[in-house]
Motif scaffolding. Structure first.
Motif, PDB file in Angstrom:
ATOM      1  N   VAL A  72       0.850  -1.190   0.000  1.00  0.00           N
ATOM      2  CA  VAL A  72       0.000   0.000   0.000  1.00  0.00           C
ATOM      3  C   VAL A  72       0.885   1.240   0.000  1.00  0.00           C
ATOM      4  CG1 VAL A  72      -1.820   1.262   1.214  1.00  0.00           C
ATOM      5  CG2 VAL A  72      -1.790  -1.252   1.279  1.00  0.00           C
ATOM      6  N   PRO A  73       0.727   2.128  -1.004  1.00  0.00           N
ATOM      7  CA  PRO A  73       1.534   3.350  -1.026  1.00  0.00           C
ATOM      8  C   PRO A  73       1.327   4.157   0.253  1.00  0.00           C
ATOM      9  CG  PRO A  73       0.392   3.058  -3.107  1.00  0.00           C
ATOM     10  CD  PRO A  73      -0.170   2.033  -2.157  1.00  0.00           C
ATOM     11  N   GLY A  74       2.429   4.615   0.798  1.00  0.00           N
ATOM     12  CA  GLY A  74       2.347   5.377   2.035  1.00  0.00           C
ATOM     13  C   GLY A  74       3.606   6.164   2.262  1.00  0.00           C
ATOM     14  N   PRO A  75       3.693   6.785   3.415  1.00  0.00           N
ATOM     15  CA  PRO A  75       4.824   7.658   3.717  1.00  0.00           C
ATOM     16  C   PRO A  75       6.081   6.879   4.078  1.00  0.00           C
ATOM     17  CG  PRO A  75       3.438   7.458   5.633  1.00  0.00           C
ATOM     18  CD  PRO A  75       2.746   6.698   4.524  1.00  0.00           C
ATOM     19  N   LEU A  76       7.184   7.587   4.103  1.00  0.00           N
ATOM     20  CA  LEU A  76       8.416   7.047   4.656  1.00  0.00           C
ATOM     21  C   LEU A  76       8.249   7.054   6.170  1.00  0.00           C
ATOM     22  CD1 LEU A  76      11.243   6.143   3.628  1.00  0.00           C
ATOM     23  CD2 LEU A  76      12.039   8.441   4.214  1.00  0.00           C
ATOM     24  N   MET A  77       8.601   5.947   6.823  1.00  0.00           N
ATOM     25  CA  MET A  77       8.462   5.870   8.270  1.00  0.00           C
ATOM     26  C   MET A  77       9.659   5.159   8.863  1.00  0.00           C
ATOM     27  SD  MET A  77       5.246   3.257   8.404  1.00  0.00           S
ATOM     28  CE  MET A  77       4.495   3.842   6.896  1.00  0.00           C
ATOM     29  N   VAL A  78       9.822   5.294  10.173  1.00  0.00           N
ATOM     30  CA  VAL A  78      10.974   4.720  10.848  1.00  0.00           C
ATOM     31  C   VAL A  78      10.504   3.965  12.094  1.00  0.00           C
ATOM     32  CG1 VAL A  78      13.220   5.193  11.903  1.00  0.00           C
ATOM     33  CG2 VAL A  78      12.374   6.696  10.081  1.00  0.00           C
ATOM     34  N   LEU A  85      10.998  10.834  19.957  1.00  0.00           N
ATOM     35  CA  LEU A  85      10.681  11.038  18.541  1.00  0.00           C
ATOM     36  C   LEU A  85       9.642  10.045  18.026  1.00  0.00           C
ATOM     37  CD1 LEU A  85      14.237  11.866  17.156  1.00  0.00           C
ATOM     38  CD2 LEU A  85      12.341  13.436  17.596  1.00  0.00           C
ATOM     39  N   GLY A  86       9.037   9.296  18.910  1.00  0.00           N
ATOM     40  CA  GLY A  86       8.047   8.310  18.505  1.00  0.00           C
ATOM     41  C   GLY A  86       6.655   8.898  18.381  1.00  0.00           C
ATOM     42  N   ASP A  87       5.951   8.509  17.335  1.00  0.00           N
ATOM     43  CA  ASP A  87       4.545   8.873  17.182  1.00  0.00           C
ATOM     44  C   ASP A  87       3.659   7.876  17.921  1.00  0.00           C
ATOM     45  OD1 ASP A  87       5.261  10.968  15.496  1.00  0.00           O
ATOM     46  OD2 ASP A  87       4.801   9.863  13.664  1.00  0.00           O
ATOM     47  N   GLN A  88       4.118   6.619  17.972  1.00  0.00           N
ATOM     48  CA  GLN A  88       3.323   5.543  18.558  1.00  0.00           C
ATOM     49  C   GLN A  88       4.270   4.473  19.096  1.00  0.00           C
ATOM     50  OE1 GLN A  88       1.226   3.264  15.566  1.00  0.00           O
ATOM     51  NE2 GLN A  88      -0.215   2.435  17.040  1.00  0.00           N
ATOM     52  N   VAL A  98       5.919   8.486  11.766  1.00  0.00           N
ATOM     53  CA  VAL A  98       5.447   8.787  10.418  1.00  0.00           C
ATOM     54  C   VAL A  98       5.476  10.289  10.170  1.00  0.00           C
ATOM     55  CG1 VAL A  98       3.464   8.587   8.846  1.00  0.00           C
ATOM     56  CG2 VAL A  98       3.950   6.757  10.464  1.00  0.00           C
ATOM     57  N   GLU A  99       5.295  11.075  11.218  1.00  0.00           N
ATOM     58  CA  GLU A  99       5.226  12.533  11.099  1.00  0.00           C
ATOM     59  C   GLU A  99       6.507  13.055  10.448  1.00  0.00           C
ATOM     60  OE1 GLU A  99       5.574  16.520  11.630  1.00  0.00           O
ATOM     61  OE2 GLU A  99       6.723  15.328  13.047  1.00  0.00           O
ATOM     62  N   THR A 100       6.345  13.822   9.381  1.00  0.00           N
ATOM     63  CA  THR A 100       7.446  14.225   8.504  1.00  0.00           C
ATOM     64  C   THR A 100       8.615  14.884   9.229  1.00  0.00           C
ATOM     65  OG1 THR A 100       5.876  14.485   6.685  1.00  0.00           O
ATOM     66  CG2 THR A 100       8.017  15.546   6.426  1.00  0.00           C
ATOM     67  N   ASP A 101       8.344  15.862  10.096  1.00  0.00           N
ATOM     68  CA  ASP A 101       9.446  16.561  10.782  1.00  0.00           C
ATOM     69  C   ASP A 101      10.230  15.601  11.673  1.00  0.00           C
ATOM     70  OD1 ASP A 101       8.860  18.960   9.553  1.00  0.00           O
ATOM     71  OD2 ASP A 101       7.604  19.685  11.211  1.00  0.00           O
ATOM     72  N   ARG A 102       9.521  14.703  12.344  1.00  0.00           N
ATOM     73  CA  ARG A 102      10.199  13.733  13.211  1.00  0.00           C
ATOM     74  C   ARG A 102      10.994  12.709  12.394  1.00  0.00           C
ATOM     75  NH1 ARG A 102       6.345  12.248  18.314  1.00  0.00           N
ATOM     76  NH2 ARG A 102       6.220  14.361  19.137  1.00  0.00           N
ATOM     77  N   VAL A 103      10.450  12.288  11.251  1.00  0.00           N
ATOM     78  CA  VAL A 103      11.190  11.366  10.372  1.00  0.00           C
ATOM     79  C   VAL A 103      12.475  12.034   9.909  1.00  0.00           C
ATOM     80  CG1 VAL A 103      11.176  10.174   8.138  1.00  0.00           C
ATOM     81  CG2 VAL A 103       9.191  10.001   9.647  1.00  0.00           C
ATOM     82  N   GLN A 104      12.397  13.303   9.519  1.00  0.00           N
ATOM     83  CA  GLN A 104      13.595  14.027   9.109  1.00  0.00           C
ATOM     84  C   GLN A 104      14.614  14.099  10.237  1.00  0.00           C
ATOM     85  OE1 GLN A 104      12.298  17.869   7.688  1.00  0.00           O
ATOM     86  NE2 GLN A 104      11.888  17.087   5.641  1.00  0.00           N
ATOM     87  N   GLU A 105      14.153  14.358  11.445  1.00  0.00           N
ATOM     88  CA  GLU A 105      15.067  14.430  12.586  1.00  0.00           C
ATOM     89  C   GLU A 105      15.723  13.069  12.839  1.00  0.00           C
ATOM     90  OE1 GLU A 105      15.181  15.959  17.215  1.00  0.00           O
ATOM     91  OE2 GLU A 105      13.454  16.490  15.964  1.00  0.00           O
TER      92      GLU A 105
END
Length: 184
Positions: A72-78, A85-88, A98-105
């Protein structure tokens, strides 16, 4: 319905769909509305360095491979271990971002252990349960070691052996079976 969040979903040997054959997924969510997970054992030849500038329009240097998280197409995640820095929190000490600014960090800091993934696996209401009825999937609680697999051998082989030992233990009503047969 028992939620499988924080469990591994493991392709049964009979599942031959190319994207899911011999896969091990970490379940991120599992409710009456559906389910979502990430394939843990599909690294690609693409690195974070190669795609980060296109995605974030900023240069990043990290030769870590990006894994295919699902069809399934989706965002870059870590997947990582940094609580701040965790969303969940998926399981104790393992976080998804998944949140873009946190992924960049995260990409800037290059934490280890970590797994960088693109896309995900998803199921609509009742779809995963139907696939269980077809014996497509096996499952067991995930561990930190499973998520950040660095051991010997293929993760799918290791997890399937663990499931088989667990099923045998339940059938025989044994409390535990040693991993090393010489320990019995």
């Amino acid at each position: 319905m028992q939620s499988l969040k924080g469990h591994l979903l493991v392709a049964s040997p009979s599942l031959v769909a190319p994207i899911f054959a011999r896969t091990v997924l970490l379940m991120l969510d599992h409710t009456e509305e559906g389910a979502a997970g990430l394939i843990l054992n599909r690294p690609t030849e693409t690195t974070v360095t190669e795609i980060a500038e296109r995605i974030f329009e900023a240069p990043f240097t990290w030769e870590k491979p990006v894994s295919l998280g699902g069809p399934v197409p989706g965002p870059l995640m870590v997947l990582h271990t940094l609580e701040d820095l965790g969303d969940q929190e998926i399981l104790t000490g393992v976080y998804n971002t998944v949140e873009t600014d946190r992924v960049q960090e995260l990409i800037h800091h290059r934490p280890e252990p970590s797994l960088v993934l693109a896309n995900y696996a998803g199921w609509g209401p009742g779809q995963l349960e139907s696939e269980f009825g077809d014996d497509s999937w096996l499952y067991l609680p995930a561990t930190y070691e499973h998520v950040f697999w660095q051991g010997e051998g293929d993760l799918w082989d290791v997890v399937v052996k663990s499931i088989n030992a667990s099923q045998l233990s339940r059938m025989l009503r044994l409390k535990e079976i040693p991993d090393d047969p010489s320990m019995n």
